[in-house]
Enzyme design. Structure first.
Site, PDB file in Angstrom:
ATOM      1  N   LYS A 123      45.934  49.392  46.031  1.00 55.40           N
ATOM      2  CA  LYS A 123      45.715  50.503  46.967  1.00 55.40           C
ATOM      3  C   LYS A 123      46.940  51.398  47.092  1.00 55.40           C
ATOM      4  O   LYS A 123      46.805  52.611  47.268  1.00 55.40           O
ATOM      5  CB  LYS A 123      45.331  49.965  48.351  1.00 55.40           C
ATOM      6  N   LYS A 206      35.886  46.821  39.451  1.00 56.60           N
ATOM      7  CA  LYS A 206      35.008  46.475  40.566  1.00 56.60           C
ATOM      8  C   LYS A 206      34.243  47.706  41.055  1.00 56.60           C
ATOM      9  O   LYS A 206      34.812  48.788  41.092  1.00 56.60           O
ATOM     10  CB  LYS A 206      35.901  45.917  41.689  1.00 56.60           C
ATOM     11  N   LYS A 209      33.848  51.630  46.910  1.00 59.65           N
ATOM     12  CA  LYS A 209      33.543  52.848  47.663  1.00 59.65           C
ATOM     13  C   LYS A 209      34.587  53.926  47.424  1.00 59.65           C
ATOM     14  O   LYS A 209      34.354  55.089  47.709  1.00 59.65           O
ATOM     15  CB  LYS A 209      33.363  52.557  49.156  1.00 59.65           C
TER      16      LYS A 209
HETATM   17  P1  TYM Z   1      35.772  45.502  52.198  1.00 61.10           P
HETATM   18  O1  TYM Z   1      35.430  46.382  53.344  1.00 61.10           O
HETATM   19  O2  TYM Z   1      36.518  46.077  51.048  1.00 61.10           O
HETATM   20  O3  TYM Z   1      34.478  44.816  51.629  1.00 61.10           O
HETATM   21  C1  TYM Z   1      33.574  44.137  52.478  1.00 61.10           C
HETATM   22  C2  TYM Z   1      32.948  42.945  51.774  1.00 61.10           C
HETATM   23  O4  TYM Z   1      32.274  43.373  50.581  1.00 61.10           O
HETATM   24  C3  TYM Z   1      32.742  42.616  49.479  1.00 61.10           C
HETATM   25  N1  TYM Z   1      32.734  43.470  48.282  1.00 61.10           N
HETATM   26  C4  TYM Z   1      32.177  43.123  47.127  1.00 61.10           C
HETATM   27  N2  TYM Z   1      31.496  42.027  46.740  1.00 61.10           N
HETATM   28  C5  TYM Z   1      31.034  41.995  45.471  1.00 61.10           C
HETATM   29  N3  TYM Z   1      31.225  43.010  44.577  1.00 61.10           N
HETATM   30  C6  TYM Z   1      31.902  44.132  44.921  1.00 61.10           C
HETATM   31  N4  TYM Z   1      32.057  45.122  44.049  1.00 61.10           N
HETATM   32  C7  TYM Z   1      32.406  44.228  46.255  1.00 61.10           C
HETATM   33  N5  TYM Z   1      33.100  45.191  46.928  1.00 61.10           N
HETATM   34  C8  TYM Z   1      33.296  44.702  48.163  1.00 61.10           C
HETATM   35  C9  TYM Z   1      34.159  42.198  49.851  1.00 61.10           C
HETATM   36  O5  TYM Z   1      34.588  41.072  49.106  1.00 61.10           O
HETATM   37  C10 TYM Z   1      34.006  41.900  51.323  1.00 61.10           C
HETATM   38  O6  TYM Z   1      33.488  40.595  51.525  1.00 61.10           O
HETATM   39  N6  TYM Z   1      39.726  42.960  53.874  1.00 61.10           N
HETATM   40  C11 TYM Z   1      38.297  43.027  53.924  1.00 61.10           C
HETATM   41  C12 TYM Z   1      37.719  43.187  55.313  1.00 61.10           C
HETATM   42  C13 TYM Z   1      38.178  42.160  56.293  1.00 61.10           C
HETATM   43  C14 TYM Z   1      37.747  40.821  56.364  1.00 61.10           C
HETATM   44  C15 TYM Z   1      38.414  40.259  57.486  1.00 61.10           C
HETATM   45  C16 TYM Z   1      36.859  40.064  55.599  1.00 61.10           C
HETATM   46  C17 TYM Z   1      39.072  42.364  57.316  1.00 61.10           C
HETATM   47  N7  TYM Z   1      39.201  41.224  58.031  1.00 61.10           N
HETATM   48  C18 TYM Z   1      38.228  38.929  57.855  1.00 61.10           C
HETATM   49  C19 TYM Z   1      36.681  38.724  55.972  1.00 61.10           C
HETATM   50  C20 TYM Z   1      37.346  38.182  57.077  1.00 61.10           C
HETATM   51  C21 TYM Z   1      37.843  44.231  53.087  1.00 61.10           C
HETATM   52  O7  TYM Z   1      38.579  45.142  52.867  1.00 61.10           O
HETATM   53  O8  TYM Z   1      36.552  44.200  52.726  1.00 61.10           O
END
Ligand code: TYM
Length: 345
Positions: A123, A206, A209
């Site tokens: 990032k 991957k 968004k």
């Molecule tokens: P974020 O917002 O990037 O993504 C949310 C969830 O979607 C999953 N994900 C994917 N799974 C499969 N293939 C993909 N291409 C893909 N893109 C996204 C992510 O693995 C995630 O489960 N840091 C985290 C948010 C967070 C969090 C937490 C998660 C903050 N605190 C505590 C769990 C527990 C994040 O940026 O997810």
């Protein structure tokens, strides 16, 4: 869900996960996270789901867009079957304990740990001197999200595994430093055929968004035509589908489409190959597009319906925050106590 290990078994099972409200929810978010969240709720385990608006602002967010994206994500959770009576759904900034515990964890986590985080490197890019301090400390806030509730299981996609492992390191160091088993060691739960959905334009990246190309992803708000067009134009190779999974080795784009199909149809990649062996992509892609449209269409429609009543969404988030705070407050109080901070009111 996997059995709790000995380090978590002293704690009642509790599931926590979060998603950033940064716009453009993708099929990856849906298959890797959202859809699975609603399923966990059906197992009867206590489930807490968070819209992590404080994580979102580690990179610039236009305020109006952040508000909209927060409501849109809440609508997506609800449209995917999350029941606010059975699960707790709220936005992070409404429960101050996240920021409070994160500060303590900033003092537990080591710089060396943060320097190993691949998401920060991705990032921040080449210009890491100009990244926010929040982006750097992001994993400590994520550890606080999870441990504030003594959560034992964290359903996520593959890309979040390193952050959940860091959460375990933070818990272990805190417990060790203060000489007691206060925080559990949460398990990442990474299951199913679509734990890493890849870009439709490049099978080595991957689906994200933040990818500049909208053709690289399917958004939860895409209509049937857009979904069909993106799948039709998805990059593939000229070979037909093989007769076994081994034949997908070194064919990242083909493998990705098979995984997506399997996840949407709630089956295994093996079963998809068995059914479609020998088919050219000119036949497989329309079948995948039909499946995706049949699956996502009703979700998009329900999202639109929920978004028609933003006051109701805000009410749900507020009620969820009250319930989350009620669980978090005694854990935070005890944490301050362990650290030696006076709590006299
Ligand atoms: P974020 O917002 O990037 O993504 C949310 C969830 O979607 C999953 N994900 C994917 N799974 C499969 N293939 C993909 N291409 C893909 N893109 C996204 C992510 O693995 C995630 O489960 N840091 C985290 C948010 C967070 C969090 C937490 C998660 C903050 N605190 C505590 C769990 C527990 C994040 O940026 O997810």
């Amino acid at each position: 869900m996997t059995e709790a290990t000995s380090s978590t078994s002293a704690f009642a099972p509790r599931v926590f996960s979060g998603i950033q409200p940064s716009g453009n929810l993708t099929l990856g978010n849906y298959l890797g996270a959202l859809r699975r969240f609603a399923k966990v709720q059906d197992t009867g385990v206590e489930t807490i789901y968070c819209i992590v608006d404080m994580h979102a602002i580690t990179v610039w967010q236009d305020p109006g867009k952040l508000t909209r994206a927060t409501r849109e994500l809440a609508a997506a959770y609800l449209a995917c079957g999350l029941d606010p009576a059975r699960s707790i759904l709220f936005n992070q900034s409404q429960v101050p304990g996240h920021a409070q515990l994160a500060w303590i964890f900033n003092c537990v986590a080591r710089l060396g740990w943060m320097n190993r985080m691949t998401q920060f490197k991705d990032k921040a890019g080449k210009n890491s001197e100009n990244a926010s301090l929040g982006l750097y400390a992001y994993p400590a806030l994520m550890a606080a999200d999870i441990l504030l509730y003594h959560a034992t299981h964290v359903p996520v996609g593959e890309d979040q595994k390193q952050h959940v492992e860091l959460t375990r390191d933070v818990a272990a160091k805190f417990n060790h430093d203060f000489g007691l088993e206060f925080f559990p060691s949460p398990e990442p739960v990474i299951e199913g055929a679509a734990t890493r959905v890849m870009s439709l334009r490049d099978g080595t990246k991957k689906m994200s968004k933040s990818d500049p190309s909208d053709m690289s992803r399917i958004n939860l708000t895409d209509d049937a035509d857009a979904i069909a067009q993106k799948i039709r134009k998805a990059r593939t190779d000229p070979e037909p589908l093989p007769s076994d999974l081994e034949g997908l080795k070194d064919r990242a784009e083909a493998r990705n489409l098979v995984n997506i199909y399997a996840a949407l149809a709630d089956t295994t990649p093996e079963a998809v190959i068995a059914e479609h062996a020998g088919q050219p992509f000119s036949a497989f892609k329309p079948a995948l597009a039909d499946l995706a449209v049949a699956h996502l269409g009703p979700i998009t429609a329900r999202m639109t319906e929920y978004l028609g009543d933003p006051a109701e969404i805000d009410r749900i988030l507020g009620a969820g925050a009250d319930r989350a705070h009620a669980i978090a407050a005694p854990i935070l109080d005890r944490t301050y106590d362990i650290v030696g901070m006076i709590r006299s009111r």
